[in-house]
Design a protein around this motif. Structure first.
Motif, PDB file in Angstrom:
ATOM      1  N   ILE A   1     -13.330 -11.434 -28.128  1.00 35.86           N
ATOM      2  CA  ILE A   1     -13.483 -10.339 -27.166  1.00 35.86           C
ATOM      3  C   ILE A   1     -14.336 -10.778 -25.983  1.00 35.86           C
ATOM      4  O   ILE A   1     -14.009 -10.495 -24.827  1.00 35.86           O
ATOM      5  N   VAL A   2     -15.432 -11.502 -26.264  1.00 36.03           N
ATOM      6  CA  VAL A   2     -16.367 -11.885 -25.203  1.00 36.03           C
ATOM      7  C   VAL A   2     -15.808 -13.014 -24.337  1.00 36.03           C
ATOM      8  O   VAL A   2     -15.956 -12.999 -23.111  1.00 36.03           O
ATOM      9  N   THR A   3     -15.157 -13.991 -24.960  1.00 31.25           N
ATOM     10  CA  THR A   3     -14.733 -15.188 -24.208  1.00 31.25           C
ATOM     11  C   THR A   3     -13.314 -15.099 -23.661  1.00 31.25           C
ATOM     12  O   THR A   3     -12.975 -15.839 -22.740  1.00 31.25           O
ATOM     13  N   LYS A   4     -12.499 -14.201 -24.226  1.00 34.42           N
ATOM     14  CA  LYS A   4     -11.099 -14.162 -23.811  1.00 34.42           C
ATOM     15  C   LYS A   4     -10.679 -12.798 -23.273  1.00 34.42           C
ATOM     16  O   LYS A   4     -10.250 -12.668 -22.121  1.00 34.42           O
ATOM     17  N   ASP A   5     -10.798 -11.760 -24.100  1.00 38.19           N
ATOM     18  CA  ASP A   5     -10.226 -10.455 -23.739  1.00 38.19           C
ATOM     19  C   ASP A   5     -10.932  -9.809 -22.556  1.00 38.19           C
ATOM     20  O   ASP A   5     -10.285  -9.338 -21.610  1.00 38.19           O
TER      21      ASP A   5
END
Length: 727
Positions: free
Chosen positions: A333-337
């Motif tokens: 969630i933090v690095t991609k989404d």
């Protein structure tokens, strides 16, 4: 580096040295300036060559038909290796096969796998292919002995260059580690340190090598305390304060088939279920209501709740917390989404600013994890100043290099395996080891956990996991920053996590861990731990003050009680093990357990358990009372009267907390039978033996009172939330 090295590699019929055999030997003799000689031999095995190995190596049974057995080439190989330093990738594998074949080597060994763990601590993969790719080493032919040895040589030299580029303040403890433990790689780092110092002597004003990184950790020498992040203005919005409602139609267009998200995400697939979920989440935020969303696999639920969450935070300058069950989903969630969504929203704002797409340029995102995920700067500093303790040298070396450059102190950067976690627990910021008010690192801003919490306090979106979310409830909302909006993904795990977090367990490992932290004998019968450190600090400052003499007396008396605690711990858990054998259900080896009901507590043997616990409890209470007096005595001193004063005081407070907590947990499980709690004994399946466990019978009321009732809107989503077709 004037030494001559030999890079060695074997190909074998399989992975088991007890059953499989060598089929090819390759070795490359070299120095830092070039290759001196090469050795190669095919070897005829006494067992058939597996087809999978033929495919992997390209070596066929016909190739080996006229090859000599290993005994014939062993002498030539031994002459080639001589007494030179050996270099290998996962060298223990090759050495075990050679030993099985009768060639026991005593050469110093430098393992590139081990070396890469130290010098490339953040690298997720460390096989030879991955290392060669990361270091820019040409490696066209794989799984042939000479080609692999050649690649290993190049990888080793590239890693050697990285070792040479380390700051001398990092190289020094690595060199000392080798001197104190006999660790083979210590000699390599000592050589690198000598070369760096020789270079500094000959060119005192030369700049540092461009590849060297200046230490940014609060643990490095001469560094300043980390600056606190600027607070986010207006965060969080006060509950009940007027909020600008989300434009549900606009959000639907953003995630629509022709919207900016479709343009930003290659292969984006428009899904009506995803749009329906997004609309439900946005409407729940607008109405300040709770929402349950069961979204099956393929719905794309992460984007469906993240888009409303991002927009709610951005346009109302408020905070939204996202909770997942796993750290892996946190990372995604933090690095991609979230970066994907922010990019799409920025594009939407640029394309049609009048249509109301919220500006996300100043949106701040933070990831926050549980305490045990962060390095404790205080404990690590004490560990290094005490000679780096008795942990595995390679693990310690990894921490030395990583701690000098990490900005987060997050163990995820180290890619630790399960074996490493026990060692990590001795330097992590676990609660019982982290008395913040007495910690110099905390007060100076050098605490990694404190820094992570400050980043979260300054963020609009905070991504956590369920364990941290529930621990926030337990600590009366002292872990997470204030927030009115919460999204719980993988929500079907929330009840189990709450049960686990609200409960507790105690085993012999906890009691022995307390004793070892107080005092233990390491290799060479050298005492380590808090009490020896306190005594050394009190005696190193010249003439003793009366208070220092009293501390030494209290320390000595406390040392004298530890053997009794250990003996009574052994007695208690031996009795518990006997009780479990007689009354437990399940496998005889592990998985055996017994619930401590009223009937179970009326069994004849249970009275022996209660007596054994009372004996241990009284001894623990005595230790706790003595620790409390010790803390009081230390608080009357100052840093000028006691070396490492802040560290020792913080450790004493942490030990007192642990001692009191163990007494409370043992009492709750053994001495009291609270009908609101389930208590049980269980075999751990490991050498530690029996564990004592307790969990609340029902967590729903706690979640309702302390979580759902206190939030404006909680969205719970998962692929499976209903029972018998009902929420």
């Amino acid at each position: 580096m004037a030494t001559t090295y030999v890079a060695l590699d074997l190909e074998t019929t399989g992975l088991d040295p007890q059953q499989d055999e060598i089929i090819e030997v390759g070795a490359v003799k070299f120095t830092e300036t070039g290759v001196l000689d090469t050795f190669h031999a095919l070897v005829k095995p006494r067992r058939p060559l597996p087809y999978a190995i033929q495919l992997l190596t390209g070596i066929t049974s016909q190739d080996l038909q006229d090859a000599p057995p290993f005994a014939v080439i062993a002498g030539d190989l031994l002459l080639f290796l001589g007494q030179h330093h050996l270099v290998g990738q996962n060298a223990s594998f090759d050495l075990s096969f050679l030993a099985r074949a009768g060639l026991e080597l005593r050469n110093p060994v430098f393992d590139t796998l081990e070396l890469s763990k130290i010098l490339l601590p953040r690298l997720p993969e460390r096989n030879l292919t991955a290392l060669a790719g990361h270091l820019g080493v040409s490696y066209p032919v794989k799984h042939r002995a000479v080609a692999d040895a050649t690649a290993t040589r190049a990888v080793f030299l590239a890693l050697w260059q990285r070792a040479q580029a380390l700051d001398p303040r990092v190289l020094a403890p690595l060199s000392n580690l080798g001197a104190s433990t006999g660790w083979a790689l210590g000699g390599l780092f000592q050589e690198a340190l000598l070369e760096r110092m020789a270079g500094a002597t000959s060119a005192p004003h030369a700049p540092a090598p461009p590849t060297a990184q200046a230490p940014s950790s609060p643990l490095a020498a001469d560094t300043q305390p980390a600056a606190e992040p600027a607070p986010a203005a207006g965060l969080p919005a006060v509950a009940g304060q007027s909020q600008r409602p989300l434009d549900v139609d606009l959000l639907s267009r953003i995630i629509g088939p022709a919207g900016p998200l479709a343009r930003a995400l290659s292969g984006f697939e428009h899904r009506q279920e995803q749009v329906a979920m997004l609309q439900a989440v946005a409407e729940a935020f607008n109405a300040r209501e709770h929402l349950l969303v069961e979204a099956g696999t393929g719905t794309g639920k992460s984007l469906a709740y993240l888009l409303p969450a991002v927009c709610q935070a951005a346009q109302n300058n408020t905070r939204v917390v996202i909770s997942t069950n796993t750290i892996g989903l946190q990372e995604q969630i933090v690095t991609k989404d979230i970066p994907l969504l922010l990019g799409a929203l920025s594009a939407a704002q640029e394309e049609t600013p009048a249509q109301g797409a919220p500006s996300v340029d100043r949106l701040r995102v933070a990831q926050l994890k549980g305490r045990s995920n962060y390095l404790c700067a205080r404990r690590w500093s004490a560990f290094t100043s005490g000679g780096l303790g008795d942990l595995d040298p390679t693990f310690l070396a990894r921490l030395v290099v990583w701690a000098a450059t990490t900005e987060t102190g997050d163990r995820a950067e180290l890619n630790l395996n399960n074996t490493d976690l026990a060692a990590w627990s001795r330097v992590s910021a676990q609660s019982e080891n982290c008395p913040a008010t007495q910690c110099l690192m905390f007060r100076s801003g050098g605490c990694f956990l404190q820094q992570a919490r400050q980043r979260a306090a300054a963020a609009h979106l905070v991504v956590v996991n369920h364990a941290l979310l529930v621990s926030d409830l337990i600590t009366d909302n002292k872990v997470l920053p204030e927030h009115d909006y919460l999204v719980v993904d993988e929500a079907h795990h929330l009840e189990d996590v709450a049960t686990d977090q609200l409960g507790f367990r105690a085993g012999p490992w906890d009691f022995y861990g307390l004793l070892d932290r107080l005092s233990q004998e390491s290799a060479g019968r050298r005492r380590q731990g808090f009490l020896p450190s306190l005594e050394a600090a009190a005696q190193s400052g010249g003439p003793l003050f009366a208070t220092q003499s009293a501390l030494l007396e209290q320390s000595s008396a406390l040392q004298g009680r530890l053997a009794s605690v250990r003996s009574r711990t052994e007695g208690l858990f031996a009795t518990l093990a006997q009780y479990l054998r007689e009354h437990g259900e399940g496998s005889a080896e592990y998985g055996r357990r017994v619930r401590l009901t009223g009937g179970a507590r009326r069994q004849p043997l249970w009275s022996q358990v209660e007596q054994a616990w009372e004996d241990l409890r009284l001894t623990l209470q005595d230790v706790g009372d003595r620790l409390e007096r010790l803390v009081t005595g230390m608080e009357a001193l100052s840093g000028g009267q006691l070396e490492h004063y802040e560290d020792l005081l913080a450790e004493a407070a942490g030990l007192l907390f642990t001692c009191q907590e163990l007494q409370q947990q043992g009492n709750a499980i053994i001495a009291r039978a609270d009908p609101a709690w389930v208590c049980w004994l269980a075999a751990t399946g490991q050498s530690e033996g029996v564990g004592l466990y307790a969990a609340p019978l029902e967590v729903g009321t706690v979640l309702q009172r302390d979580l759902f009732a206190k939030k404006a809107s909680v969205v719970l989503t998962s692929a499976t939330l209903q029972t018998s077709g009902s929420f």
